[in-house]
Scaffold this active site. Structure first.
Site, PDB file in Angstrom:
ATOM      1  N   ASP A 169       5.720  -4.039  17.428  1.00  0.00           N
ATOM      2  CA  ASP A 169       4.590  -3.890  17.098  1.00  0.00           C
ATOM      3  C   ASP A 169       4.655  -2.751  15.410  1.00  0.00           C
ATOM      4  O   ASP A 169       3.566  -2.930  14.168  1.00  0.00           O
ATOM      5  CB  ASP A 169       4.533  -2.478  17.646  1.00  0.00           C
ATOM      6  CG  ASP A 169       4.083  -2.612  19.082  1.00  0.00           C
ATOM      7  OD1 ASP A 169       2.883  -3.578  19.199  1.00  0.00           O
ATOM      8  OD2 ASP A 169       4.667  -1.971  19.897  1.00  0.00           O
ATOM      9  N   LEU A 170       5.554  -2.763  14.844  1.00  0.00           N
ATOM     10  CA  LEU A 170       5.749  -1.856  13.744  1.00  0.00           C
ATOM     11  C   LEU A 170       6.395  -2.858  12.704  1.00  0.00           C
ATOM     12  O   LEU A 170       5.717  -2.958  11.811  1.00  0.00           O
ATOM     13  CB  LEU A 170       7.784  -0.836  13.569  1.00  0.00           C
ATOM     14  CG  LEU A 170       7.821  -0.594  14.419  1.00  0.00           C
ATOM     15  CD1 LEU A 170       9.451   0.343  14.798  1.00  0.00           C
ATOM     16  CD2 LEU A 170       6.886   0.808  14.117  1.00  0.00           C
TER      17      LEU A 170
END
Length: 400
Positions: A169-170
């Site tokens: 995600d990051l």
């Protein structure tokens, strides 16, 4: 000086959970005006994840600071028109809905481009917008496994485990932010042309990001067919470069080049290590080399060895937990954890911004917004016409 290098840039974000919101937060931290479109009555699902005291979600607070929230019902014609009007005045649109959803809602790239040919349109998906799995839902844990990063993470010889943080995600959020900046440069840069042929859309997938993080593993596999497994804290090619236990804890350190090996031997105080002057030697006899270092490090406390390693100029560090990191001198010196006064929660901490712009020191300018907090002000500024605003409201644009 405040504002940030992206001051004056308008970003509309229609995202949920983490990858898209993190992208928007990075842009907002750098000064962009980020308007977050949310579903009336529900909003970003992250608002209801990781709920702490008083119903506040640290997950949402960390990834949505410096933004403004509006609610729009895109299942209504009025809501779609309001969204398109907002996008018509924007520089960037970020979305992370499932494949084809924005087209169904009337805010796909072609519809937005008809109203704003210069829009930069960032699409974040689990698998991107091409390939056999493009329509499949993708979550970080699943994609860590599928993208291979889990296979090289975990204790040496043990079962694969996920990376402690949502790395897919990051990282995808970061790649999306980089893509946005690249498209903006393309739009305005020396090869911009007349703008009529500008294609502002791009997509990035969590799967793509995680596979990219495999980095040299992919090349090494192509060279010798080796398939690595979990290695704990040791390195795939460099010895020593890992965690070592001390008399009262543990630390991490490594020797980055052969020309420093004699210094490391002197530091440790074990002359038999001099028999392994090259990394190839040390790699071949890793168990022996690491075993000798482990024996010696276990004789003194962590601080003793850290001081000694620093004096000799070797990279090293303690193994900090979250509390340690919050109170660490380097963290504080770089403003990597920011004290913040949330209007609902009160005093709390938020992550700072990792890029240090000395002339732009105001990273967190406003808290994560309440759901729909800025609907009236954003659309009031946009249309400057109370009649239109009233008509949109009556036609259900902003929800019930």
């Amino acid at each position: 000086m405040t504002g940030g290098p992206l001051a004056g840039l308008t970003v509309v974000e229609m995202t949920g959970h983490r990858a898209g919101p993190f992208c928007g937060a990075l842009l907002a931290d750098m000064g962009a005006d980020v308007v977050k479109i949310e579903r009336p009555g529900a909003g970003d699902p992250a608002r209801h994840q990781g709920i702490g005291p008083d119903g506040k979600s640290g997950y949402f607070m960390a990834n949505n600071r410096n933004k403004r929230s509006v609610t729009l019902d895109l299942k209504s014609d009025a809501g779609t028109e309001a969204a398109l009007s907002l996008l018509e005045a924007a520089d960037v649109f970020v979305e992370n809905f499932g494949y084809g959803v924005t087209d169904k809602l009337g805010v796909g790239y072609e519809a937005v481009r008809d109203r704003n040919p210069a829009i930069v349109y960032a699409s974040i998906k689990g698998y991107g917008e091409t390939g056999p799995r493009k329509k499949q839902a993708g979550l970080d844990l699943i994609l860590q496994a599928e993208g291979g990063i889990m296979s090289v993470t975990g204790p040496e010889g043990g079962e694969p485990v996920k990376v402690g943080q949502a790395i897919g995600d990051l990282t995808t959020g970061m790649f999306a932010a980089i893509g946005i900046l690249a498209r903006l440069y393309e739009r305005e840069g020396p090869e911009a042309g007349d703008g009529e042929s500008f294609n502002g859309k791009f997509d990035v997938g969590l799967f793509d990001s995680i596979v990219t993080l495999l980095n040299e593993y992919l090349t090494s596999y192509s060279m010798d067919g080796s398939v690595p497994g979990p290695q704990g804290t040791s390195h795939q090619t460099l010895v020593p470069y890992q965690r070592f236990e001390t008399a009262d804890g543990a630390l991490v350190t490594g020797v980055p080049s052969d020309d420093r090996w004699d210094d490391f031997v002197e530091l440790v105080g074990r002359e038999e290590l001099a028999e392994y002057p090259t990394n190839d030697d040390r790699y071949e006899h890793a168990d022996t080399v690491v075993g000798i270092i482990e024996e010696e490090f276990a004789t003194e406390p962590t601080e003793y060895w850290l001081d000694r390693l620093i004096d000799y100029g070797f990279p090293c560090g303690p193994i900090n937990d979250v509390e340690d990191v919050v109170n660490y001198d380097q963290t504080r010196a770089r403003d990597l954890v920011v004290e913040h006064d949330d209007p609902d929660w009160g005093e709390c901490l938020l992550p700072g911004h990792p890029i240090n712009f000395p002339e732009h020191d105001d990273v967190v300018r406003s808290p994560a917004p309440r759901l729909g907090e800025h609907t009236e002000s954003v659309f009031g500024e946009l249309v400057g016409d109370q009649t239109t605003l009233d008509e949109w409201r009556e036609d259900g644009a902003f929800g019930d």
